[in-house]
Design a protein around this motif. Structure first.
Motif, PDB file in Angstrom:
ATOM      1  N   SER A 186       0.912  -1.234  -0.036  1.00  9.74           N
ATOM      2  CA  SER A 186       0.096  -0.051  -0.004  1.00  9.74           C
ATOM      3  C   SER A 186       0.932   1.084  -0.040  1.00  9.74           C
ATOM      4  O   SER A 186       1.874   1.338   0.584  1.00  9.74           O
ATOM      5  N   VAL A 187       0.344   2.237  -0.875  1.00 12.64           N
ATOM      6  CA  VAL A 187       1.315   3.733  -0.807  1.00 12.64           C
ATOM      7  C   VAL A 187       0.006   4.671  -0.447  1.00 12.64           C
ATOM      8  O   VAL A 187      -0.868   4.747  -1.118  1.00 12.64           O
ATOM      9  N   THR A 188       0.256   5.339   0.524  1.00 15.81           N
ATOM     10  CA  THR A 188      -0.807   6.480   1.066  1.00 15.81           C
ATOM     11  C   THR A 188      -0.182   7.899   0.470  1.00 15.81           C
ATOM     12  O   THR A 188       0.758   8.176   1.076  1.00 15.81           O
ATOM     13  N   SER A 189      -1.148   8.661  -0.291  1.00 16.97           N
ATOM     14  CA  SER A 189      -0.970   9.794  -0.504  1.00 16.97           C
ATOM     15  C   SER A 189      -1.500  10.907   0.411  1.00 16.97           C
ATOM     16  O   SER A 189      -2.670  10.404   0.801  1.00 16.97           O
ATOM     17  N   ALA A 190      -0.932  11.795   0.937  1.00 16.48           N
ATOM     18  CA  ALA A 190      -1.648  12.999   1.816  1.00 16.48           C
ATOM     19  C   ALA A 190      -1.595  14.081   1.006  1.00 16.48           C
ATOM     20  O   ALA A 190      -0.928  14.418   0.276  1.00 16.48           O
ATOM     21  N   LYS A 191      -2.940  14.813   0.960  1.00 18.00           N
ATOM     22  CA  LYS A 191      -3.222  16.109   0.312  1.00 18.00           C
ATOM     23  C   LYS A 191      -2.985  17.414   1.371  1.00 18.00           C
ATOM     24  O   LYS A 191      -3.820  17.311   2.360  1.00 18.00           O
ATOM     25  N   LEU A 192      -1.978  18.094   1.053  1.00 15.29           N
ATOM     26  CA  LEU A 192      -1.678  19.472   1.787  1.00 15.29           C
ATOM     27  C   LEU A 192      -1.966  20.523   0.855  1.00 15.29           C
ATOM     28  O   LEU A 192      -1.040  20.726   0.024  1.00 15.29           O
ATOM     29  N   GLY A 193      -2.898  21.309   1.058  1.00 13.81           N
ATOM     30  CA  GLY A 193      -2.891  22.415   0.225  1.00 13.81           C
ATOM     31  C   GLY A 193      -3.424  21.836  -1.092  1.00 13.81           C
ATOM     32  O   GLY A 193      -4.058  20.974  -1.217  1.00 13.81           O
ATOM     33  N   SER A 194      -2.563  22.089  -2.259  1.00 13.47           N
ATOM     34  CA  SER A 194      -2.668  21.480  -3.487  1.00 13.47           C
ATOM     35  C   SER A 194      -1.537  20.416  -3.686  1.00 13.47           C
ATOM     36  O   SER A 194      -1.598  19.968  -5.009  1.00 13.47           O
ATOM     37  N   SER A 195      -0.814  20.194  -2.651  1.00 10.43           N
ATOM     38  CA  SER A 195       0.380  19.172  -2.794  1.00 10.43           C
ATOM     39  C   SER A 195       0.042  17.882  -2.447  1.00 10.43           C
ATOM     40  O   SER A 195      -0.757  17.724  -1.588  1.00 10.43           O
ATOM     41  N   LEU A 196       0.453  16.781  -3.003  1.00 15.30           N
ATOM     42  CA  LEU A 196       0.432  15.406  -2.604  1.00 15.30           C
ATOM     43  C   LEU A 196       1.525  14.898  -2.462  1.00 15.30           C
ATOM     44  O   LEU A 196       2.593  14.933  -2.995  1.00 15.30           O
ATOM     45  N   ILE A 197       1.635  14.272  -1.327  1.00 16.75           N
ATOM     46  CA  ILE A 197       3.025  13.779  -0.683  1.00 16.75           C
ATOM     47  C   ILE A 197       2.830  12.303  -0.144  1.00 16.75           C
ATOM     48  O   ILE A 197       1.911  11.881   0.177  1.00 16.75           O
ATOM     49  N   LEU A 198       4.061  11.468  -0.178  1.00 15.63           N
ATOM     50  CA  LEU A 198       3.970  10.186   0.208  1.00 15.63           C
ATOM     51  C   LEU A 198       4.378  10.100   1.706  1.00 15.63           C
ATOM     52  O   LEU A 198       5.394  11.075   1.921  1.00 15.63           O
ATOM     53  N   ASP A 199       4.216   9.134   2.149  1.00 17.14           N
ATOM     54  CA  ASP A 199       4.623   8.684   3.657  1.00 17.14           C
ATOM     55  C   ASP A 199       4.658  10.042   4.567  1.00 17.14           C
ATOM     56  O   ASP A 199       5.580  10.495   5.017  1.00 17.14           O
ATOM     57  N   PRO A 200       3.710  10.644   4.778  1.00 11.89           N
ATOM     58  CA  PRO A 200       3.579  11.710   5.678  1.00 11.89           C
ATOM     59  C   PRO A 200       3.888  11.535   7.170  1.00 11.89           C
ATOM     60  O   PRO A 200       3.676  10.310   7.741  1.00 11.89           O
ATOM     61  N   ASN A 201       4.794  12.484   7.758  1.00  5.68           N
ATOM     62  CA  ASN A 201       5.041  12.197   9.275  1.00  5.68           C
ATOM     63  C   ASN A 201       3.707  13.072   9.811  1.00  5.68           C
ATOM     64  O   ASN A 201       2.766  13.209   9.497  1.00  5.68           O
ATOM     65  N   PHE A 202       4.042  12.839  11.193  1.00  7.68           N
ATOM     66  CA  PHE A 202       2.723  13.441  12.156  1.00  7.68           C
ATOM     67  C   PHE A 202       2.234  14.448  11.734  1.00  7.68           C
ATOM     68  O   PHE A 202       1.207  14.799  11.565  1.00  7.68           O
ATOM     69  N   ASP A 203       3.246  15.584  11.820  1.00 11.29           N
ATOM     70  CA  ASP A 203       2.837  16.841  11.585  1.00 11.29           C
ATOM     71  C   ASP A 203       2.030  17.097  10.062  1.00 11.29           C
ATOM     72  O   ASP A 203       1.025  17.621   9.941  1.00 11.29           O
ATOM     73  N   GLU A 204       2.601  16.590   9.143  1.00 12.42           N
ATOM     74  CA  GLU A 204       2.043  16.629   7.822  1.00 12.42           C
ATOM     75  C   GLU A 204       0.649  15.923   7.523  1.00 12.42           C
ATOM     76  O   GLU A 204      -0.431  16.232   7.242  1.00 12.42           O
ATOM     77  N   GLU A 205       0.686  14.638   8.305  1.00 12.18           N
ATOM     78  CA  GLU A 205      -0.386  13.939   8.360  1.00 12.18           C
ATOM     79  C   GLU A 205      -1.725  14.738   9.002  1.00 12.18           C
ATOM     80  O   GLU A 205      -2.862  14.825   8.466  1.00 12.18           O
TER      81      GLU A 205
END
Lengths: 257, 245
Positions: A186-205
């Protein structure tokens, strides 16, 4: 995982960096943190693994026990997945009945393993309709710094991949490895604003508006997905998440080979 | 998804066992304002699914530690009634319903103007009276109509529908047989004005091509459902009917 509080200055810092395509820990948007893993860490389990992704650390253990099959699948083994967010792992985790978050985590990990057919359930039949092997896969967060979905998935895959059916213990002949057909990642993308990042850390998540977990099989086909969070994802973002899940999934599969 | 059958789910002419074409949804009936006590309510039938949704609130948030000083929270309870499936369902909350409740509430968060009601709770109750594949989508479809019926300010209404795959065909709105014996299920919900996805799950086995097709079909299906949701709300407030507002 109730609402975590991230200071506004930290939040702004992360968003400002993202505008330049950077992350607070120096990673690129689609970089995972360093993945460390070890299998066979618990001798009393029939399969086990510990996975670290940066400061996130989780363990997985499998217990394989003879039991009665379900009425509608008399010749298939059984897989049950549980996830515990124990208070040892983070100040915001509380003991007590499983939270919706931990139930979702367990069910999404379970879906990836089940739908990919990773464990060949038809080979877990001892006597049709009477006795089958039941795999109890249990996941524990040991230290939470984001992205439990992928950490749990990876630990599960590693624990199952190295698991042994304990025939000897139950007087059923020699121990054999659990029959494995593929490695669902599994690969989880997190959306922050209009950016997509992988493997978010606590703050990002915790400042992300939405996430999408995508589980692929050895062929890069999709086996499970789950969108979460109160935000939305556009169709273009969805497409980008799928591309990243296939590419990164392959990379991780090679790593654990 | 796990079952096997000799049943032909899609025949050579591309017709499904209930006579539908691959991109056709089942008959849908939506009625708004069906419960006297609730602030808003809706009844939805999609094929053989029968679903009731009720909205209470915005009202004081219990338990209080869940209160958010900046906005209202949406609390959703999805529940399958004991006689809604062929075997009796054990009453009470199970892990499946916890997960569905969570993703349903998250999908609604995007459209409800929660910031207008700090510290409050908007409680959404979804009861499945009869289940025949696609209850989470029917539940969310009903819940958004119930929220609008309750007069809660929203950016848009959320329609939901599932796409999937059976006999190798990508299909819209799987029925029970297609869900049990098919190869994939993709429940989804969108904000129709922007086509943003607010709910998406997938299980089964799909190539990228099949998945892209399923999403395209699902988005179109959602727009069909959306039309019926709006009609239901218009009917409720235009014919005088039994409106008590």
């Amino acid at each position: 995982m109730s609402k975590k509080i991230i200071s506004e200055i930290r939040r702004d810092h992360i968003f400002n960096l993202l505008k330049e395509g950077k992350r607070s820990d120096g990673r690129k948007l689609d970089d995972f943190r360093e993945i460390k893993f070890e299998t066979g860490i618990i001798e009393s389990a029939d399969g086990s693994a510990v996975v670290e992704m940066g400061k996130t650390k989780v363990t997985a253990g499998v217990k394989i026990i003879p039991g009665t099959p379900f009425g509608d699948t008399p010749n298939l083994g059984v897989l049950t997945t549980g996830a515990e967010l124990i208070p040892l792992a983070h100040p915001d985790f509380e003991s007590g009945p499983p939270s919706p978050e931990s139930i979702e985590l367990a069910r999404v990990v379970d879906r990836g393993i089940r739908e990919s057919g990773m464990v060949d359930m038809s080979k877990l039949c001892i006597k049709e309709g009477e006795e089958v092997w039941m795999c109890f896969l249990d996941l524990y967060a040991i230290n939470y710094d984001g992205n439990l979905f992928d950490a749990f998935n990876l630990a599960s895959v590693l624990a199952l991949k190295t698991a042994i059916i304990p025939n000897e213990q139950y007087g059923k002949g020699e121990d054999v490895p659990l029959p494995i057909t593929c490695l669902p990642i599994s690969v989880t993308s997190a959306k922050l604003g209009s950016s997509l990042i992988l493997d978010p850390n606590f703050d990002e998540e915790n400042i992300s508006s939405a996430r999408l977990t995508v589980t692929t099989d050895d062929d890069g086909n999709f086996r499970a997905m789950q969108k979460g969070g109160q935000g939305s994802i556009t169709l273009d973002e969805l497409s980008h998440c799928l591309d990243m899940a296939v590419a990164k999934g392959e990379e991780i599969r090679k790593l654990i080979g | 998804m796990s079952g096997t059958t000799d049943m032909i789910l899609v025949n050579k002419d591309g017709k499904r066992i209930d006579g539908r074409t691959p991109d056709e949804h089942r008959d849908i009936k939506i009625e708004a304002g069906v419960l006297a006590n609730a602030d808003g309510s809706a009844y939805v039938e999609i094929g053989k699914n029968k679903v009731l949704a009720a909205v209470y609130g915005p009202r004081e948030c219990h338990p209080r530690h869940l209160q958010d000083p900046t906005k209202a929270i949406i609390q959703c309870k999805y529940n399958m009634q004991t006689y809604s499936v062929s075997d009796r369902k054990r009453p009470g909350t199970d892990r499946r319903s916890v997960e569905i409740s969570k993703i349903t509430a998250e999908a609604l968060e995007k459209v409800v103007l929660t910031e207008l009601y700090p510290r409050a709770s908007i409680d959404v109750y979804i009861e499945i009276l009869q289940a025949n594949a696609g209850t989470r989508c029917a539940g969310l479809t009903a819940a958004s109509v119930a929220l609008a019926d309750a007069g809660i300010p929203m950016r848009d209404i959320v329609p939901a529908i599932a796409a999937g795959k059976a006999d190798g065909y990508v299909l819209l709105d799987l029925n029970k047989e297609e869900d049990n014996f098919g190869q994939a299920d993709v429940p989804m919900a969108i904000v129709p004005s922007t086509n943003e996805i607010v709910l998406l799950q997938m299980d089964g086995n799909m190539t990228r091509e099949e998945f892209d097709k399923a999403i395209e079909m699902g988005v179109r299906g959602c727009h069909d459902v959306y039309k019926l949701q709006k009609e239901a709300l218009l009917n409720r407030y235009s014919d005088g009917g039994d409106s008590d507002e």
